[in-house]
Scaffold this active site. Structure first.
Site, short mmCIF file in Angstrom:
data_model
loop_
_atom_site.label_atom_id
_atom_site.label_comp_id
_atom_site.label_asym_id
_atom_site.label_seq_id
_atom_site.Cartn_x
_atom_site.Cartn_y
_atom_site.Cartn_z
N LYS A 78 116.38 -68.36 58.17
CA LYS A 78 115.55 -69.30 57.43
C LYS A 78 114.83 -70.28 58.35
O LYS A 78 115.11 -70.37 59.55
CB LYS A 78 116.38 -70.04 56.39
N HIS A 97 107.67 -68.90 56.83
CA HIS A 97 106.96 -69.31 55.61
C HIS A 97 105.74 -70.16 55.92
O HIS A 97 105.56 -71.25 55.38
CB HIS A 97 107.91 -70.05 54.67
#
Length: 374
Positions: A78, A97
């Site tokens: 992440k 992201h």
């Protein structure tokens, strides 16, 4: 002769993120192939440091990647903590992201550019056919559908003033299925009928995971509406979503399309829909096809309410790391698929999967430079 590769598995920082990009199984295979692997101690990983040490990894303190030699490739899952802003000087393999115009993407990407580092984004590692080499899709759909059924069952056994309580990672797939079955049975004992579940993206990895959970939990096949491109080609919004009890969105979207659902459908008094699971959870994506919520939820508070003017209470599950509900199985599944590409790292300047990933990174860095000038 290619230069040996040193990988450094960093500890995850996202709350309740128990997955790992490398498991002891794949670490052993990398070491046997000539890699050196450092593994950080981690308080929240589903895998213990001793498991990695047994297969030959070098155990190092948490966060030591920040001070590691620049020839190490830092691998994680992440995104890095938002409060950290220092330049990134290493090559990084992770989900960042920041390639789909998500909120704050410029801040994230600029850290790599300022430190002369490199980002190989796991979401965009693709083979020659343009297919992702590794993805958590199956277990994202599996876990998302599980939380969808749990939330629906909770609504049928509790007052509207209460929301689905927090959840923690499960030790196994079987344990999660049994927990969902138990919740479903409670709802049925209160007079509820088994829910009708509509899945968009049912033919993909994520959708197949959702279907499997529902089947294992005892939802009959006739109650599972499996939609894909054929069913959605006419364009939304779709009244069928409002007519289902649970809606699970499993599509990966990178371009604008009409929304799947809107407030006009949600505000009709005959609406049945009570739970939406947005597995994609692209909350800040301008192309989000479910524009009825604005925050990502977390395991501690899995749902967010949707304010409607009619019909029953409605909630959305929008957790962006759903596979962490089954951290060991999801990690093994993902890491096994990623391994063939990792084994090509010694030749990453010529291996297509890594060349494409670096090219994509440089493309977005140029975008960043243009935006900063503007």
């Amino acid at each position: 002769m290619t230069k040996p590769v040193t990988l450094h598995l960093r500890a995850e920082k996202k709350p309740l993120e128990a997955r790992a990009a490398l498991t002891p199984t794949t670490t052993k295979q990398l070491i046997q192939a000539g890699f050196t692997v450092y593994v950080e101690e981690s308080k929240q990983s589903a895998f213990k440091a001793e498991e990695y040490a047994k297969v030959g990894a070098k155990i190092v303190p948490e966060d030591s990647w920040k001070y590691a030699p620049t020839d190490r490739i830092i691998i994680g899952l992440k995104e890095l903590p938002e409060e950290d802003t220092f330049p990134l000087i290493h090559e990084h393999i992770q989900f960042a992201h920041c390639y789909k115009d998500q909120g704050g993407w410029q801040t994230v990407l600029s850290r790599y550019a300022r430190g002369d580092g490199t980002l190989y984004d796991l979401e965009f590692l693709e083979n020659n056919q343009g297919r992702r080499v590794a993805a958590f899709g199956f277990y994202a759909g599996f876990a998302g559908a599980a939380l969808g059924v749990k939330d629906w069952a909770f609504k049928n056994t509790h007052a509207d003033s209460e929301d689905l309580p927090g959840v923690e990672p499960y030790p196994s797939e079987g344990a999660l299925v049994e927990d969902v079955k138990k919740d479903l049975q409670k709802a049925l004992s209160k007079g509820a009928k088994k829910p009708k579940v509509l899945i968009i993206g049912a033919l993909g990895r994520c959708g197949s995971g959702a279907v499997e959970l529902l089947t294992k939990a005892g939802i009959p096949d006739e109650n599972i509406l499996k939609w894909d491109i054929k069913e959605t080609s006419r364009g939304g919004p779709f009244k069928e979503i409002a007519e289902a009890d649970i809606f699970v969105n499993c599509i990966y979207l990178s371009k604008p399309i009409p929304p799947f659902i809107n407030y006009e459908l949600l505000n009709k008094p005959n609406r049945k829909l009570r739970t939406v699971v947005d597995v994609s959870a692209d909350t800040t994506n301008p192309h989000n096809p479910i524009p009825i919520y604005s925050i990502a939820t977390v395991f501690d508070k899995p749902t967010v309410r949707v304010e409607t003017k009619a019909g029953p209470k409605l909630s959305v599950v929008s957790i962006d790391h759903l596979p962490s509900l089954l951290p060991r199985e999801a990690s093994e599944f993902f890491s096994k698929d990623l391994l063939p590409s990792l084994l090509q790292l010694p030749n990453r300047k010529t291996a297509p999967v890594w060349v494409k990933a670096e090219k994509l990174y440089k493309h977005h860095v140029k975008r960043l430079s243009r935006e900063q000038k503007l």
